[in-house]
Design a protein around this motif. Structure first.
Motif, PDB file in Angstrom:
ATOM      1  N   ASN A 175       0.826  -1.206   0.000  1.00 28.30           N
ATOM      2  CA  ASN A 175       0.000   0.000   0.000  1.00 28.30           C
ATOM      3  C   ASN A 175       0.864   1.262   0.000  1.00 28.30           C
ATOM      4  O   ASN A 175       0.587   2.217  -0.729  1.00 28.30           O
ATOM      5  CB  ASN A 175      -0.941  -0.009   1.212  1.00 28.30           C
ATOM      6  N   LYS A 176       1.915   1.263   0.791  1.00 25.27           N
ATOM      7  CA  LYS A 176       2.805   2.433   0.874  1.00 25.27           C
ATOM      8  C   LYS A 176       3.493   2.697  -0.467  1.00 25.27           C
ATOM      9  O   LYS A 176       3.685   3.854  -0.855  1.00 25.27           O
ATOM     10  CB  LYS A 176       3.860   2.243   1.957  1.00 25.27           C
ATOM     11  N   GLU A 177       3.844   1.629  -1.171  1.00 25.76           N
ATOM     12  CA  GLU A 177       4.485   1.808  -2.484  1.00 25.76           C
ATOM     13  C   GLU A 177       3.493   2.383  -3.496  1.00 25.76           C
ATOM     14  O   GLU A 177       3.850   3.256  -4.292  1.00 25.76           O
ATOM     15  CB  GLU A 177       5.061   0.481  -2.980  1.00 25.76           C
ATOM     16  N   PHE A 178       2.253   1.916  -3.460  1.00 27.27           N
ATOM     17  CA  PHE A 178       1.246   2.496  -4.349  1.00 27.27           C
ATOM     18  C   PHE A 178       0.958   3.950  -3.978  1.00 27.27           C
ATOM     19  O   PHE A 178       0.761   4.798  -4.851  1.00 27.27           O
ATOM     20  CB  PHE A 178      -0.043   1.669  -4.356  1.00 27.27           C
ATOM     21  N   SER A 238      17.357  11.920  -5.289  1.00 29.27           N
ATOM     22  CA  SER A 238      16.585  13.062  -4.789  1.00 29.27           C
ATOM     23  C   SER A 238      17.512  14.182  -4.336  1.00 29.27           C
ATOM     24  O   SER A 238      17.284  15.356  -4.645  1.00 29.27           O
ATOM     25  CB  SER A 238      15.679  12.640  -3.631  1.00 29.27           C
ATOM     26  N   LEU A 239      18.549  13.814  -3.610  1.00 30.68           N
ATOM     27  CA  LEU A 239      19.500  14.815  -3.127  1.00 30.68           C
ATOM     28  C   LEU A 239      20.236  15.482  -4.283  1.00 30.68           C
ATOM     29  O   LEU A 239      20.432  16.709  -4.284  1.00 30.68           O
ATOM     30  CB  LEU A 239      20.489  14.154  -2.165  1.00 30.68           C
ATOM     31  N   ASP A 240      20.627  14.710  -5.290  1.00 32.79           N
ATOM     32  CA  ASP A 240      21.301  15.272  -6.465  1.00 32.79           C
ATOM     33  C   ASP A 240      20.404  16.264  -7.189  1.00 32.79           C
ATOM     34  O   ASP A 240      20.867  17.322  -7.640  1.00 32.79           O
ATOM     35  CB  ASP A 240      21.722  14.164  -7.439  1.00 32.79           C
ATOM     36  N   LEU A 241      19.124  15.939  -7.302  1.00 36.04           N
ATOM     37  CA  LEU A 241      18.186  16.838  -7.978  1.00 36.04           C
ATOM     38  C   LEU A 241      18.013  18.132  -7.187  1.00 36.04           C
ATOM     39  O   LEU A 241      17.957  19.225  -7.764  1.00 36.04           O
ATOM     40  CB  LEU A 241      16.851  16.130  -8.199  1.00 36.04           C
ATOM     41  N   ILE A 242      17.966  18.028  -5.872  1.00 36.11           N
ATOM     42  CA  ILE A 242      17.880  19.223  -5.027  1.00 36.11           C
ATOM     43  C   ILE A 242      19.123  20.090  -5.227  1.00 36.11           C
ATOM     44  O   ILE A 242      19.028  21.313  -5.382  1.00 36.11           O
ATOM     45  CB  ILE A 242      17.710  18.839  -3.539  1.00 36.11           C
ATOM     46  N   THR A 243      20.286  19.454  -5.244  1.00 39.14           N
ATOM     47  CA  THR A 243      21.543  20.195  -5.427  1.00 39.14           C
ATOM     48  C   THR A 243      21.548  20.929  -6.762  1.00 39.14           C
ATOM     49  O   THR A 243      21.907  22.114  -6.833  1.00 39.14           O
ATOM     50  CB  THR A 243      22.756  19.236  -5.340  1.00 39.14           C
ATOM     51  N   LYS A 244      21.134  20.252  -7.822  1.00 41.81           N
ATOM     52  CA  LYS A 244      21.084  20.896  -9.140  1.00 41.81           C
ATOM     53  C   LYS A 244      20.106  22.065  -9.143  1.00 41.81           C
ATOM     54  O   LYS A 244      20.392  23.114  -9.712  1.00 41.81           O
ATOM     55  CB  LYS A 244      20.694  19.884 -10.219  1.00 41.81           C
ATOM     56  N   MET A 245      18.968  21.884  -8.495  1.00 43.82           N
ATOM     57  CA  MET A 245      17.974  22.950  -8.458  1.00 43.82           C
ATOM     58  C   MET A 245      18.491  24.146  -7.660  1.00 43.82           C
ATOM     59  O   MET A 245      18.275  25.292  -8.042  1.00 43.82           O
ATOM     60  CB  MET A 245      16.659  22.420  -7.869  1.00 43.82           C
ATOM     61  N   GLU A 246      19.199  23.873  -6.571  1.00 47.19           N
ATOM     62  CA  GLU A 246      19.782  24.959  -5.778  1.00 47.19           C
ATOM     63  C   GLU A 246      20.827  25.715  -6.589  1.00 47.19           C
ATOM     64  O   GLU A 246      20.924  26.940  -6.499  1.00 47.19           O
ATOM     65  CB  GLU A 246      20.412  24.409  -4.496  1.00 47.19           C
ATOM     66  N   LEU A 285      10.698  18.600  -4.682  1.00 49.97           N
ATOM     67  CA  LEU A 285      12.023  17.986  -4.575  1.00 49.97           C
ATOM     68  C   LEU A 285      12.366  17.672  -3.126  1.00 49.97           C
ATOM     69  O   LEU A 285      12.817  16.564  -2.812  1.00 49.97           O
ATOM     70  CB  LEU A 285      13.085  18.899  -5.185  1.00 49.97           C
ATOM     71  N   THR A 286      12.150  18.637  -2.253  1.00 45.53           N
ATOM     72  CA  THR A 286      12.477  18.409  -0.841  1.00 45.53           C
ATOM     73  C   THR A 286      11.500  17.418  -0.216  1.00 45.53           C
ATOM     74  O   THR A 286      11.906  16.589   0.600  1.00 45.53           O
ATOM     75  CB  THR A 286      12.492  19.724  -0.046  1.00 45.53           C
ATOM     76  N   LEU A 287      10.242  17.477  -0.607  1.00 44.42           N
ATOM     77  CA  LEU A 287       9.262  16.538  -0.074  1.00 44.42           C
ATOM     78  C   LEU A 287       9.516  15.117  -0.560  1.00 44.42           C
ATOM     79  O   LEU A 287       9.288  14.155   0.171  1.00 44.42           O
ATOM     80  CB  LEU A 287       7.844  16.981  -0.428  1.00 44.42           C
ATOM     81  N   SER A 288      10.012  14.974  -1.776  1.00 42.37           N
ATOM     82  CA  SER A 288      10.300  13.618  -2.266  1.00 42.37           C
ATOM     83  C   SER A 288      11.499  13.021  -1.530  1.00 42.37           C
ATOM     84  O   SER A 288      11.503  11.818  -1.233  1.00 42.37           O
ATOM     85  CB  SER A 288      10.491  13.586  -3.785  1.00 42.37           C
ATOM     86  N   LEU A 289      12.507  13.834  -1.194  1.00 43.33           N
ATOM     87  CA  LEU A 289      13.626  13.319  -0.407  1.00 43.33           C
ATOM     88  C   LEU A 289      13.131  12.894   0.973  1.00 43.33           C
ATOM     89  O   LEU A 289      13.485  11.811   1.462  1.00 43.33           O
ATOM     90  CB  LEU A 289      14.733  14.368  -0.269  1.00 43.33           C
ATOM     91  N   GLU A 290      12.311  13.716   1.584  1.00 39.58           N
ATOM     92  CA  GLU A 290      11.729  13.379   2.890  1.00 39.58           C
ATOM     93  C   GLU A 290      10.930  12.073   2.798  1.00 39.58           C
ATOM     94  O   GLU A 290      11.029  11.208   3.668  1.00 39.58           O
ATOM     95  CB  GLU A 290      10.816  14.529   3.326  1.00 39.58           C
ATOM     96  N   HIS A 291      10.172  11.933   1.710  1.00 44.31           N
ATOM     97  CA  HIS A 291       9.364  10.720   1.534  1.00 44.31           C
ATOM     98  C   HIS A 291      10.249   9.491   1.334  1.00 44.31           C
ATOM     99  O   HIS A 291       9.969   8.416   1.885  1.00 44.31           O
ATOM    100  CB  HIS A 291       8.396  10.894   0.365  1.00 44.31           C
TER     101      HIS A 291
END
Length: 169
Positions: free
Chosen positions: A14-17, A133-141, A86-92
């Motif tokens: 369920n969590k994966e869905f 996720s972290l790499d994407l945040i870094t690129k966005m920053e 981006l930050t919420l997906s890393l948290e998730h």
């Protein structure tokens, strides 16, 4: 299979869905902002999460365990900036890692080596997910405040193609 392990794995399906729904919601946000590359990134993430659910589903069936599918919760996140998903997906992803770790620890506790071995792939996958996720945040920053750089980053993300995992059950 131990009853607790079975329940945890059922819950993880369920969590994966839910994760797939969450990433589709993020893709939807970026689509409304005209960032089709970011949307593509999260659409691919959604497919990946669906496949994770199916892998657990198949593992349960391969071990003669009952699968109980529950309602999938509606994503309730609010995105105010381009950085929010981006930050919420890393948290998730960190949250999902904690769930996988809990199942792994429970499997070790009852000497369920088969489930622990099955989860090894998910543990490695979660490390990759958190790094991506972290790499994407870094690129966005680094580039997100500059329109040209954001355009290039969006085009880079547009190139991402989905490939299903190859995990032997």
């Amino acid at each position: 299979m131990d009853k607790k392990i079975s329940e945890l794995l059922n819950d993880q399906i369920n969590k994966e869905f839910y994760s797939a729904y969450l990433y589709l919601d993020m893709a939807n946000f970026y689509s409304t902002k005209g960032l089709d590359g970011f949307a593509n990134w999260y659409e691919n993430q959604a497919k990946e999460e669906q496949d994770h659910a199916i892998l657990i589903y198949q593992y349960m069936h391969n071990n003669d365990e009952k699968v109980t599918l529950e309602a999938i919760e509606k994503p309730d996140k609010v995105y105010n900036t381009l950085m929010d998903p981006l930050t919420l997906s890393l948290e998730h992803e960190k949250y999902v890692t904690s769930l996988i770790n809990t199942i792994y620890a429970a499997a070790q506790e009852v000497n369920d080596y088969r489930t622990a071995q099955f989860l090894d792939w998910f543990i490695q996958e979660q490390g990759e997910e958190e790094k991506n996720s972290l790499d994407l945040i870094t690129k966005m920053e680094l580039f997100g405040d500059d329109a040209r750089s954001l355009y290039l980053l969006n085009n880079e993300l547009k190139e991402r193609k989905y490939s299903a995992p190859s995990l032997k059950l």
